[in-house]
Motif scaffolding. Structure first.
Motif, PDB file in Angstrom:
ATOM      1  N   ALA A   1       0.836  -1.196   0.000  1.00  0.00           N
ATOM      2  CA  ALA A   1       0.000   0.000   0.000  1.00  0.00           C
ATOM      3  C   ALA A   1       0.870   1.245   0.000  1.00  0.00           C
ATOM      4  O   ALA A   1       1.952   1.284   0.583  1.00  0.00           O
ATOM      5  N   GLU A   2       0.402   2.294  -0.655  1.00  0.00           N
ATOM      6  CA  GLU A   2       1.101   3.571  -0.690  1.00  0.00           C
ATOM      7  C   GLU A   2       0.859   4.319   0.600  1.00  0.00           C
ATOM      8  O   GLU A   2      -0.257   4.379   1.118  1.00  0.00           O
ATOM      9  N   GLY A   3       1.915   4.911   1.167  1.00  0.00           N
ATOM     10  CA  GLY A   3       1.752   5.683   2.388  1.00  0.00           C
ATOM     11  C   GLY A   3       3.074   6.192   2.902  1.00  0.00           C
ATOM     12  O   GLY A   3       4.122   6.023   2.267  1.00  0.00           O
ATOM     13  N   CYS A   4       3.033   6.824   4.044  1.00  0.00           N
ATOM     14  CA  CYS A   4       4.245   7.337   4.678  1.00  0.00           C
ATOM     15  C   CYS A   4       4.922   6.235   5.476  1.00  0.00           C
ATOM     16  O   CYS A   4       4.357   5.166   5.706  1.00  0.00           O
ATOM     17  N   ALA A   5       6.130   6.520   5.908  1.00  0.00           N
ATOM     18  CA  ALA A   5       6.844   5.580   6.762  1.00  0.00           C
ATOM     19  C   ALA A   5       6.193   5.570   8.138  1.00  0.00           C
ATOM     20  O   ALA A   5       5.351   6.406   8.472  1.00  0.00           O
ATOM     21  N   GLY A   6       6.608   4.616   8.969  1.00  0.00           N
ATOM     22  CA  GLY A   6       6.029   4.488  10.299  1.00  0.00           C
ATOM     23  C   GLY A   6       4.946   3.429  10.306  1.00  0.00           C
ATOM     24  O   GLY A   6       5.129   2.335   9.779  1.00  0.00           O
ATOM     25  N   LEU A   7       3.808   3.733  10.901  1.00  0.00           N
ATOM     26  CA  LEU A   7       2.726   2.767  11.025  1.00  0.00           C
ATOM     27  C   LEU A   7       1.891   2.735   9.750  1.00  0.00           C
ATOM     28  O   LEU A   7       1.318   3.748   9.349  1.00  0.00           O
ATOM     29  N   CYS A   8       1.836   1.583   9.119  1.00  0.00           N
ATOM     30  CA  CYS A   8       1.067   1.439   7.878  1.00  0.00           C
ATOM     31  C   CYS A   8      -0.418   1.366   8.213  1.00  0.00           C
ATOM     32  O   CYS A   8      -0.858   0.485   8.959  1.00  0.00           O
ATOM     33  N   GLU A   9      -1.212   2.277   7.658  1.00  0.00           N
ATOM     34  CA  GLU A   9      -2.649   2.289   7.915  1.00  0.00           C
ATOM     35  C   GLU A   9      -3.339   1.056   7.355  1.00  0.00           C
ATOM     36  O   GLU A   9      -4.404   0.666   7.829  1.00  0.00           O
ATOM     37  N   ASN A  10      -2.741   0.435   6.350  1.00  0.00           N
ATOM     38  CA  ASN A  10      -3.395  -0.678   5.678  1.00  0.00           C
ATOM     39  C   ASN A  10      -3.193  -2.003   6.409  1.00  0.00           C
ATOM     40  O   ASN A  10      -4.155  -2.687   6.744  1.00  0.00           O
ATOM     41  N   CYS A  11      -1.936  -2.368   6.693  1.00  0.00           N
ATOM     42  CA  CYS A  11      -1.660  -3.671   7.296  1.00  0.00           C
ATOM     43  C   CYS A  11      -1.287  -3.588   8.767  1.00  0.00           C
ATOM     44  O   CYS A  11      -1.267  -4.609   9.465  1.00  0.00           O
ATOM     45  N   GLY A  12      -0.975  -2.396   9.266  1.00  0.00           N
ATOM     46  CA  GLY A  12      -0.658  -2.227  10.670  1.00  0.00           C
ATOM     47  C   GLY A  12       0.787  -2.451  11.039  1.00  0.00           C
ATOM     48  O   GLY A  12       1.181  -2.216  12.181  1.00  0.00           O
TER      49      GLY A  12
ATOM     50  N   SER B   1      -6.763   0.159  14.792  1.00  0.00           N
ATOM     51  CA  SER B   1      -5.882  -0.970  14.502  1.00  0.00           C
ATOM     52  C   SER B   1      -4.540  -0.553  13.938  1.00  0.00           C
ATOM     53  O   SER B   1      -3.535  -1.243  14.128  1.00  0.00           O
ATOM     54  N   ASP B   2      -4.490   0.588  13.257  1.00  0.00           N
ATOM     55  CA  ASP B   2      -3.223   1.018  12.666  1.00  0.00           C
ATOM     56  C   ASP B   2      -2.214   1.467  13.720  1.00  0.00           C
ATOM     57  O   ASP B   2      -1.038   1.640  13.409  1.00  0.00           O
ATOM     58  N   ALA B   3      -2.642   1.640  14.976  1.00  0.00           N
ATOM     59  CA  ALA B   3      -1.719   2.006  16.052  1.00  0.00           C
ATOM     60  C   ALA B   3      -1.266   0.795  16.860  1.00  0.00           C
ATOM     61  O   ALA B   3      -0.565   0.945  17.867  1.00  0.00           O
ATOM     62  N   SER B   4      -1.639  -0.413  16.443  1.00  0.00           N
ATOM     63  CA  SER B   4      -1.390  -1.607  17.236  1.00  0.00           C
ATOM     64  C   SER B   4       0.086  -1.857  17.493  1.00  0.00           C
ATOM     65  O   SER B   4       0.481  -2.244  18.597  1.00  0.00           O
ATOM     66  N   PHE B   5       0.935  -1.671  16.491  1.00  0.00           N
ATOM     67  CA  PHE B   5       2.352  -1.956  16.684  1.00  0.00           C
ATOM     68  C   PHE B   5       2.933  -1.066  17.772  1.00  0.00           C
ATOM     69  O   PHE B   5       3.630  -1.535  18.674  1.00  0.00           O
TER      70      PHE B   5
END
Length: 515
Positions: A147-158, A296-300
């Motif tokens: 998925a396209e996005g910024c670094a850090g926590l991936c909103e798509n897979c977590g 869920s995207d903050a789980s890690f």
């Protein structure tokens, strides 16, 4: 049993809260805390705002204002929106010297006890500007889910995505400039060193983890756990207090535990406790039950990295519950402040009574999958399932106001116990579900609406109506405040009589507001 500590991690201080925020962690945490208190449980509820993420910088650039001004304005907006929705935390984190001290002290302890390591880490780097790119400063493809996005926590897979692992990284501010990968020494928390303890911990939590968190844990534990950066070579954030990393800042996403300790300390002080040890209520000997509510995207950051920090330090209780949620959409599209596709909590509660807003956000809440908000559906559902049946029930109940104390049968006491059990099943933190609570509310209100009340069973009707309103009070806060003498939910159902009383009605519009 120790206190219940309810934590709803604060949003990034780069804007107001929209309905997606409220329908997820914030309303759930508020309802959980209200229910626990009503059952007699000692409860502290903390939230606030997160002030050090570099998304504040990128948003401020887009808006043409200073990041410091944006984060202060956002904090005021968030607090006002929570209040408008009837969400009342005991503690609210703000950016001040005490918070800075709490964070620095926490990491100095981790460092002093030998839990951090100095490692060479790869970062995207702009040779033309001399900038290292992390989180909001860099976009690319997620190496786990693409998925396209910024670094850090991936909103798509977590998953947490290190900046140097992004596919095709590019600067968000200077996308035209060439990016290269360059190594830089930073301090990290080696999560792999805590594998055994993490595996044992999540095995204990497995029966109650929601599917996406369970999947994330399973995927992470199937590979080598990453070295999680504690410091970053950027200039936005809390200066790192370590000689090995001059000029670096603490990585904002690692502030999770320190932020949580601080919000609970503030919560305790709001009820009169003397300021002191920030860790007091988290200490093992205090025996707290800790419940986190987050997307869920903050789980890690909270479940994996945060737990690893607690394991490393020892002496502090580990979270007992992670109540995660998925995304909430607006008219079948993602909420987007930048595109103007957004409705804030204050906007909605200016038009409709907040009890209706709370009920509908709960009924359509994204507990396990993406769900959707539309205003037309809200008006229809609230009218048919809440306002109309409640007003009929209230009118039916008031027909017996002049009869004095009414007798309550053994059958009704048994029914009341069952009713309370159904609400408890949804509102206790172990298997908390906001949508299940709204469903139970709807079904029980429908049962009362269908009841053909006679003089013989009017006491039973009033007995079960009173308990219904008490159990529904964590959601219908204004109706309960006007219609109940107190908010307590009895542990035992032994009443032999009940006294009828006037009941409020529900409206579909705020007076003077909306359509």
């Amino acid at each position: 049993m120790g206190a219940l500590l309810v934590v709803a991690p604060g949003p990034t201080a780069n804007g107001d809260l929209h309905l997606g925020h409220l329908a997820g962690p914030f309303l759930s945490a508020d309802v959980c805390a209200r229910y626990a208190r009503a059952t007699g449980r000692d409860t502290l509820f903390g939230t606030g705002v997160h002030f050090t993420q570099n998304y504040i910088v990128t948003t401020a650039r887009r808006l043409g204002e200073r990041p410091e001004e944006l984060r202060l304005r956002a904090a005021e907006q968030v607090e006002a929106t929570l209040a408008a929705a009837g969400i009342v935390p005991d503690g609210f984190v703000r950016f001040d010297e005490r918070y800075l001290k709490t964070v620095r002290t926490f990491f100095e302890r981790l460092h002093g006890e030998g839990h951090l390591r100095l490692r060479e880490v790869r970062f995207p780097y702009l040779p033309d500007t001399g900038e290292y790119l992390t989180d909001a400063y860099v976009r690319g493809g997620c190496p786990v889910c693409l998925a396209e996005g910024c670094a850090g926590l991936c909103e798509n897979c977590g998953h947490w995505i290190a900046s140097g692992e992004l596919l095709d990284p590019r600067s968000t501010r200077h996308p035209e400039l060439a990016v290269e990968l360059r190594e830089k020494e930073v301090l990290v928390l080696p999560l792999e060193e805590h594998r055994a303890a993490l595996a044992s911990y999540f095995a204990r939590l497995a029966p109650t983890m929601r599917p996406r968190l369970a999947q994330l844990v399973e995927e992470l534990m199937a590979r080598r756990l990453p070295d999680y950066p504690i410091t970053l070579p950027i200039d936005w954030g809390i200066p790192a207090p370590f000689a090995e990393t001059p000029g670096q800042v603490l990585y904002s996403d690692t502030e999770t535990v320190a932020w949580s300790l601080h919000t609970i300390a503030l919560a305790a002080e709001s009820r009169g406790e003397v300021p002191g040890d920030e860790e007091r209520h988290w200490a093992l000997e205090a025996g707290p039950e800790i419940a986190y509510f987050f997307g869920s995207d903050a789980s890690f950051a909270f479940a994996l990295a945060g737990t690893a920090m607690l394991l490393a330090l020892g002496g502090l209780a580990l979270p007992a519950h992670f109540v995660t949620n998925e995304f909430y959409e607006l008219d079948s599209d993602k909420f987007s402040t930048s595109r103007g596709h957004v409705v804030t909590g204050r906007q909605l509660t200016a038009e409709v009574p907040r009890d209706l807003a709370r009920y509908y956000l709960a009924a359509t809440g994204p507990d396990f999958q993406r769900t959707n908000f539309t205003r037309a559906a809200m008006d229809r559902v609230c009218g048919q399932r809440l306002v109309e049946p409640w007003n009929r029930v209230a009118a039916k109940a008031e027909a017996h106001l002049d009869r004095g104390p009414l007798p309550v049968s053994a059958r009704s006491r048994h029914a009341a116990a069952l009713l309370a059990e159904r609400f408890a099943a949804a509102l206790n933190p172990r298997r908390f579900s906001l949508s299940a609570a709204a469903f139970t509310l709807t079904e029980q209100l429908g049962r009362l609406d269908r009841w053909e009340v006679t003089d013989a069973d009017a006491g039973d009707f009033w007995h079960e109506l009173d308990l219904f309103l008490r159990c529904a009070a964590p959601l219908l806060v204004d109706l309960a405040a006007e219609g109940l003498p107190d908010a307590a939910i009895p542990a035992e159902h032994t009443a032999t009589t009940v006294q009828p009383r006037p009941l409020p009605r529900l409206a579909t519009r705020v007076r003077g507001g909306g359509r």
